[in-house]
Enzyme design. Structure first.
Site, PDB file in Angstrom:
ATOM      1  N   ASP A 137      28.213  -3.601-108.540  1.00 46.28           N
ATOM      2  CA  ASP A 137      28.409  -3.143-109.915  1.00 46.28           C
ATOM      3  C   ASP A 137      29.255  -4.200-110.616  1.00 46.28           C
ATOM      4  OD1 ASP A 137      29.109  -1.908-112.286  1.00 46.28           O
ATOM      5  OD2 ASP A 137      29.796  -0.044-111.362  1.00 46.28           O
ATOM      6  N   CYS A 140      32.929  -3.360-111.203  1.00 44.30           N
ATOM      7  CA  CYS A 140      33.727  -2.973-110.036  1.00 44.30           C
ATOM      8  C   CYS A 140      34.683  -4.098-109.647  1.00 44.30           C
ATOM      9  CB  CYS A 140      32.777  -2.634-108.886  1.00 44.30           C
ATOM     10  SG  CYS A 140      33.445  -2.800-107.236  1.00 44.30           S
ATOM     11  N   CYS A 143      33.991  -5.589-106.254  1.00 50.69           N
ATOM     12  CA  CYS A 143      32.733  -6.346-106.318  1.00 50.69           C
ATOM     13  C   CYS A 143      33.011  -7.737-106.886  1.00 50.69           C
ATOM     14  CB  CYS A 143      31.712  -5.630-107.194  1.00 50.69           C
ATOM     15  SG  CYS A 143      31.188  -4.020-106.578  1.00 50.69           S
ATOM     16  N   ARG A 167      27.695   2.263-111.149  1.00 51.03           N
ATOM     17  CA  ARG A 167      28.253   3.560-110.760  1.00 51.03           C
ATOM     18  C   ARG A 167      28.274   4.573-111.899  1.00 51.03           C
ATOM     19  NH1 ARG A 167      33.908   1.635-109.078  1.00 51.03           N
ATOM     20  NH2 ARG A 167      33.453   0.359-110.901  1.00 51.03           N
TER      21      ARG A 167
END
Length: 253
Positions: A137, A140, A143, A167
């Site tokens: 994502d 994120c 991430c 998400r």
């Protein structure tokens, strides 16, 4: 799956389940005809009581008389008559092997092997030693941290294959940002820019994001980054490069 388990826990008696399991262990292994009959019975029972649940596979479990049912990334155990369900992992006592997780890993490998890499964003080293498939994502934090270390992973022979898992879900700004990444002519640059907080603009196109998001849900993705190894192991979140290599070395043994 959570809704299914909550409903079943409300309906089932633990005492009855234990009695059923004890009886099942003394039963003879299922024959082909019994397997076919149980498959039909179990599918019909789940379809009747839980019409929103899709049964992907019904197979004999190591426990005689009890069948393993695969529903997306989840596994449950059901009696041959479809009346009783056991929720939770099954262990082989002598070896202490989690046979349920072994089954999950096989299912994950099968599901991921059906994907086309042209629908992914792949960061490939010159020589591939390991491959990880990552549901990611752009919003994120972890991430972004993993992506900032992707060169280190590549240098150590780790190929990173990205799948989209915004998400926030469909219809959100997060989803739109990831669509822009996947619609870009240079997806690798686009996802790098997006994870650096830069705006990514691209013409609208048909993307695999909805399909990948659904697959993530089916595989039980609980957050991002959700990392899956070649062997189907689910690494629940971010690992630093040294930790990642250690984990991959361990699963390869």
């Amino acid at each position: 799956m959570k809704k299914l388990l909550l409903c079943l826990f409300a309906q089932l008696s633990l005492a009855t389940l234990l009695a059923t399991s004890a009886t099942a262990q003394t039963a003879a292994p299922a024959k082909a005809a019994d397997q076919k009959s149980a498959d039909a019975t179990i599918r019909a029972a789940i379809a009747k009581k839980f019409p929103d649940m899709k049964v992907d596979d019904v197979r004999s479990s190591p426990m005689a008389g009890i069948y393993e049912v695969q529903m997306g990334g989840e596994v449950a155990y059901i009696s041959a008559d479809g009346r009783f369900l056991i929720a939770g992992d099954m262990y082989e006592i002598d070896s202490r092997t989690n046979v349920t997780e072994t089954g999950r890993q096989k299912s994950r490998v099968q599901a991921l092997s059906k994907l086309d890499e042209k629908d992914m964003i792949v960061f490939k080293p010159q020589k591939v030693k390991y491959t990880i498939t990552v549901f990611t994502d752009v919003e994120c934090g972890y991430c972004r941290k993993l992506h900032s270390e992707i060169a280190q992973l590549n240098d150590r022979g780790v190929q990173v294959r990205y799948l989209a898992y915004p998400r926030a879900g469909p219809g959100t700004e997060d989803w739109a940002k990831m669509e822009a990444v996947w619609c870009s002519m240079d997806r690798k640059k686009a996802i790098t820019d997006a994870k650096a907080g830069k705006a990514v603009k691209a013409q609208q196109c048909t993307t695999p994001i909805a399909k990948q998001f659904k697959l993530g849900e089916q595989l039980g993705v609980r957050g991002t980054p959700a990392i899956f190894t070649d062997s189907g192991e689910y690494i629940g979140g971010y690992l630093a490069p040294d930790q990642m290599i250690g984990r991959l070395d361990g699963t390869a043994q």
